[in-house]
Design a protein around this motif. Structure first.
Motif, PDB file in Angstrom:
ATOM      1  N   ASP A  35       0.845  -1.198   0.000  1.00 34.41           N
ATOM      2  CA  ASP A  35       0.000   0.000   0.000  1.00 34.41           C
ATOM      3  C   ASP A  35       0.886   1.256   0.000  1.00 34.41           C
ATOM      4  OD1 ASP A  35      -1.940  -1.934   0.442  1.00 34.41           O
ATOM      5  OD2 ASP A  35      -2.717  -1.060   2.278  1.00 34.41           O
ATOM      6  N   SER A  38       2.632   2.722   3.435  1.00 27.80           N
ATOM      7  CA  SER A  38       2.263   1.702   4.424  1.00 27.80           C
ATOM      8  C   SER A  38       2.951   0.399   4.049  1.00 27.80           C
ATOM      9  CB  SER A  38       0.743   1.512   4.413  1.00 27.80           C
ATOM     10  OG  SER A  38       0.397   0.247   4.954  1.00 27.80           O
ATOM     11  N   HIS A  40       1.648  -2.513   4.558  1.00 29.18           N
ATOM     12  CA  HIS A  40       0.643  -3.558   4.345  1.00 29.18           C
ATOM     13  C   HIS A  40       0.614  -4.037   2.896  1.00 29.18           C
ATOM     14  CE1 HIS A  40      -1.415  -3.998   8.126  1.00 29.18           C
ATOM     15  NE2 HIS A  40      -1.452  -2.684   8.280  1.00 29.18           N
ATOM     16  N   SER A  68       0.718  -9.062   4.998  1.00 30.35           N
ATOM     17  CA  SER A  68       0.140  -8.644   6.286  1.00 30.35           C
ATOM     18  C   SER A  68      -0.429  -9.822   7.072  1.00 30.35           C
ATOM     19  CB  SER A  68      -0.961  -7.614   6.044  1.00 30.35           C
ATOM     20  OG  SER A  68      -0.423  -6.465   5.431  1.00 30.35           O
ATOM     21  N   HIS A 172     -11.569  -1.036   4.697  1.00 28.95           N
ATOM     22  CA  HIS A 172     -10.345  -1.695   4.221  1.00 28.95           C
ATOM     23  C   HIS A 172     -10.514  -1.970   2.734  1.00 28.95           C
ATOM     24  CE1 HIS A 172      -9.671  -2.983   8.616  1.00 28.95           C
ATOM     25  NE2 HIS A 172      -8.984  -1.885   8.330  1.00 28.95           N
ATOM     26  N   ASN A 213     -13.565   3.829   1.229  1.00 28.80           N
ATOM     27  CA  ASN A 213     -12.140   4.043   0.934  1.00 28.80           C
ATOM     28  C   ASN A 213     -11.835   3.910  -0.558  1.00 28.80           C
ATOM     29  OD1 ASN A 213      -9.345   4.167   1.017  1.00 28.80           O
ATOM     30  ND2 ASN A 213      -9.157   2.820   2.784  1.00 28.80           N
ATOM     31  N   ARG A 223      -5.267  -2.273   2.806  1.00 30.52           N
ATOM     32  CA  ARG A 223      -5.626  -1.866   4.162  1.00 30.52           C
ATOM     33  C   ARG A 223      -5.827  -0.363   4.353  1.00 30.52           C
ATOM     34  NH1 ARG A 223      -7.176  -5.159   8.385  1.00 30.52           N
ATOM     35  NH2 ARG A 223      -6.806  -4.025  10.305  1.00 30.52           N
ATOM     36  N   THR A 224      -5.178   0.473   3.557  1.00 31.66           N
ATOM     37  CA  THR A 224      -5.094   1.894   3.914  1.00 31.66           C
ATOM     38  C   THR A 224      -5.646   2.816   2.818  1.00 31.66           C
ATOM     39  OG1 THR A 224      -2.906   2.241   2.948  1.00 31.66           O
ATOM     40  CG2 THR A 224      -2.974   1.420   5.218  1.00 31.66           C
ATOM     41  N   LYS A 229      -3.215   5.542   5.870  1.00 29.89           N
ATOM     42  CA  LYS A 229      -3.961   5.450   7.126  1.00 29.89           C
ATOM     43  C   LYS A 229      -4.965   4.290   7.057  1.00 29.89           C
ATOM     44  CE  LYS A 229      -4.894   7.514  11.106  1.00 29.89           C
ATOM     45  NZ  LYS A 229      -3.926   7.519  12.200  1.00 29.89           N
ATOM     46  N   ASP A 230      -4.944   3.440   8.069  1.00 27.36           N
ATOM     47  CA  ASP A 230      -5.945   2.386   8.219  1.00 27.36           C
ATOM     48  C   ASP A 230      -7.206   3.048   8.782  1.00 27.36           C
ATOM     49  OD1 ASP A 230      -7.599   0.348   9.217  1.00 27.36           O
ATOM     50  OD2 ASP A 230      -5.897  -0.915   9.815  1.00 27.36           O
ATOM     51  N   ARG A 233      -8.772   2.209  12.082  1.00 24.85           N
ATOM     52  CA  ARG A 233      -7.995   2.508  13.283  1.00 24.85           C
ATOM     53  C   ARG A 233      -7.959   4.023  13.477  1.00 24.85           C
ATOM     54  NH1 ARG A 233      -8.811  -2.050  13.065  1.00 24.85           N
ATOM     55  NH2 ARG A 233      -7.461  -3.835  13.449  1.00 24.85           N
ATOM     56  N   SER A 243      -7.546  11.349   7.409  1.00 27.99           N
ATOM     57  CA  SER A 243      -8.629  10.362   7.253  1.00 27.99           C
ATOM     58  C   SER A 243      -9.959  11.081   7.045  1.00 27.99           C
ATOM     59  CB  SER A 243      -8.700   9.459   8.489  1.00 27.99           C
ATOM     60  OG  SER A 243      -8.654  10.237   9.680  1.00 27.99           O
TER      61      SER A 243
END
Ligand code: ZN
Length: 381
Positions: A35, A38, A40, A68, A172, A213, A223-224, A229-230, A233, A243
């Motif tokens: 990502d 990231s 991930h 991941s 996600h 997303n 994931r992000t 940014k996830d 979370r 976000s």
């Protein structure tokens, strides 16, 4: 036999692959790209052209073991499609480092993916369908980091005497089953002769965010979002800078109120459908516990595509991760708040060797979830 080289591409919506070595057309070495901003990675989606029809072609994702959720590859089979419409599983093995799969193609080109992709084009059509055929209203539009639309749809007049049901999906971005689920919801809302929906809509407003997303999905992330940014979370400290997708939805929730919250996801490892709840919240109430049990019991009676034996370990009292949408929303509104998880693999209670878990099955689950919600409206408050 002369062999033309394969053409491998991922330069399209939700595409993700890197070619490591394509010099041998019968065994191609590939890797998944992380990502943006990231570490991930797990989602992949690419197209192969110049295949030899009827000959075996093998592919190897050589960094699968560093992904991941590396344990998720055991018992997993890659999905493939010749037309990007009909998807089927292909034989796949995992040796702890590389994910290997193969096909004897009946067509010279094929798509491979981690799961049946839900495209941005289909998303745009779904929004139109929701508005023009299913009676939903576009009440607000947020913007992603890169300026893509995050639509908030409502079915219902917004009357404050009604219960406010919120369902959001695909925080996600690699969890494409989540928007297939939303398509199932919207399809059921289209049926004007459905007595269960008529009853539900007489007492509830439905707020839907079909895709949280869009940047992440477009870029083929697992994931992000585009800032790394996830989003699941980010529910304690969401900001417009990092976000904005979550920031927007939280603002809208404050405006309209929440009586039930469902956050739709896919789980890489567990081959069952399950719901995680907010039992670890500091302000968790006995009523929330009753509602969670009611939802789980009723949905598992309605369909074999839901169960409560397998799932995440329950959080200890007071130890919930409050950055999660489910926990944050459950705490704020003291309502039934759930994370619904569907598999990337299959439902081991009702396996389908051809497709595994699929878009179609995600859509049917959504229709069964609507029945459960409709029945629960009287007890939500
Ligand atoms: Zn998820």
């Amino acid at each position: 036999m002369t062999q033309t080289s394969l053409k491998i591409s991922a330069d399209f919506d939700s595409g993700n692959i890197e070619v490591i070595d394509a010099s041998n057309p019968s065994r191609t070495i590939l890797a998944i790209r992380p990502d943006t901003r990231s570490p991930h990675f797990q989602w992949f989606h690419f197209k192969v052209e110049n295949l030899h029809v009827g000959h075996a072609h093998a592919f190897s994702l050589n960094n699968a073991g560093q992904s991941s959720y590396s344990r998720a590859w055991s018992g997993y089979n890659v999905v493939a499609s010749y037309d990007h419409e009909h998807w089927f599983r292909v034989p796949t093995t995992y040796d702890g480092a590389a994910l290997d799969f193969s096909i004897e193609p009946t067509e010279p080109q094929v798509y491979f993916a981690y799961f049946e992709p839900y495209s941005r084009v289909r998303h745009d059509r779904l929004i139109e369908q929701a508005i023009n055929k299913a009676g939903l209203e576009l009440i607000a539009t947020g913007k992603s980091i890169e300026g893509r639309d995050v639509q908030l749809l409502r079915r219902g007049d917004g009357n404050a005497s009604k219960r406010n049901i919120w369902i959001i999906a695909q925080q996600h971005p690699g969890e494409h089953m989540a928007e297939w689920f939303m398509e199932g919801l919207i399809e059921r809302l289209q049926d004007v002769a459905d007595p269960v929906m008529a009853q539900l809509l007489s007492v509830a407003n439905l707020y839907l965010v079909p895709h949280m997303n869009p940047d992440g999905s477009f870029h083929g992330h697992l994931r992000t979002n585009a800032m790394g940014k996830d989003l699941n979370r980010a529910w304690q400290d969401s900001t417009e800078a990092l976000s904005p997708e979550v920031f927007f939805v939280r603002q809208q929730m404050e405006q309209y109120g929440v009586d039930l919250f469902l956050d739709v996801h896919g789980d890489e490892e567990i081959p069952y459908i399950f719901a995680a709840a907010c039992e670890g919240n500091p302000g968790y109430t006995p009523h929330q516990q009753q509602l969670e049990e009611h939802f789980r019991r009723r949905l598992s009676e309605i369909t074999r595509d839901f169960q409560s034996r397998y799932g995440y370990p329950r959080a200890r009292p007071g130890h919930a991760n409050m950055d999660l949408a489910c926990n944050s929303t459950g705490e704020r509104y003291k309502c039934l708040a759930l994370t619904l998880e569907m598999p990337f693999k299959d439902n081991d209670d009702a396996p389908d060797a051809l497709t595994g878990w699929s878009g179609k099955r995600s859509k049917q689950l959504a229709k069964d979830v609507l029945t459960t919600i409709a029945e629960m409206i009287p007890v939500l408050r």
